[in-house]
Design a protein around this motif. Structure first.
Motif, PDB file in Angstrom:
ATOM      1  N   ARG A   1       6.239  11.004   5.337  1.00  0.00           N
ATOM      2  CA  ARG A   1       7.329  10.056   5.038  1.00  0.00           C
ATOM      3  C   ARG A   1       8.607  10.413   5.792  1.00  0.00           C
ATOM      4  O   ARG A   1       9.329   9.545   6.244  1.00  0.00           O
TER       5      ARG A   1
ATOM      6  N   LYS B   1       3.498   2.935   7.553  1.00  0.00           N
ATOM      7  CA  LYS B   1       3.893   3.053   6.147  1.00  0.00           C
ATOM      8  C   LYS B   1       2.660   3.144   5.241  1.00  0.00           C
ATOM      9  O   LYS B   1       2.657   3.856   4.249  1.00  0.00           O
TER      10      LYS B   1
ATOM     11  N   LEU C   1      10.390   3.088   1.765  1.00  0.00           N
ATOM     12  CA  LEU C   1      10.214   3.714   3.073  1.00  0.00           C
ATOM     13  C   LEU C   1      11.261   4.789   3.293  1.00  0.00           C
ATOM     14  O   LEU C   1      10.982   5.848   3.815  1.00  0.00           O
TER      15      LEU C   1
ATOM     16  N   GLN D   1       5.196  -0.771  10.085  1.00  0.00           N
ATOM     17  CA  GLN D   1       4.574  -1.298   8.870  1.00  0.00           C
ATOM     18  C   GLN D   1       3.202  -0.661   8.645  1.00  0.00           C
ATOM     19  O   GLN D   1       2.868  -0.267   7.531  1.00  0.00           O
TER      20      GLN D   1
END
Length: 113
Positions: free
Chosen positions: A85, A78, A112, A75
């Motif tokens: 990515r 991200k 994501l 998390q």
């Protein structure tokens, strides 16, 4: 400590022009002995390792705590623009297996993958 690092996300070839492979083996065996191997352990094998080798009284609780930490790391990654990515996507894919050991629900945040 080699197997604490997620190396399964990196592909390699054994020879020029060969197929891309991923290494899904441990650097070291969990248990000593001739009839053991370096294959990724099942959850039961990992719990047995925690109890018998590491003397952990509640190895399942440790796995749950590790899984929560993994989810938190994903998390936070991200939101970190320094992390590509594609790398984050591959990490999540490989970590899904480890998260299952801790019985932590995995939800894929939007954007994501």
């Amino acid at each position: 400590m080699f197997d604490v690092v997620t190396t399964a996300i990196y592909r390699y070839t054994q020879y020029a022009g060969g197929p891309e492979l991923e290494d899904r083996t441990l650097a070291l065996k969990l248990f000593a002995g001739r009839h053991t191997n370096k294959a990724y352990p099942t959850k039961q094998e990992l719990l047995a390792f925690g109890t018998k080798v590491c003397n952990v009284k509640a190895p399942a609780a440790v796995l749950q705590r590790l899984a929560r930490g993994m989810q938190q790391a994903l998390q936070e990654a991200k939101a970190d623009e320094r992390i590509p990515r594609e790398l984050l996507s591959r990490m999540r894919e490989v970590w899904e297996l480890g998260l299952a050991y801790g019985h932590v629900e995995t939800t894929k945040p939007r954007g994501l993958l």
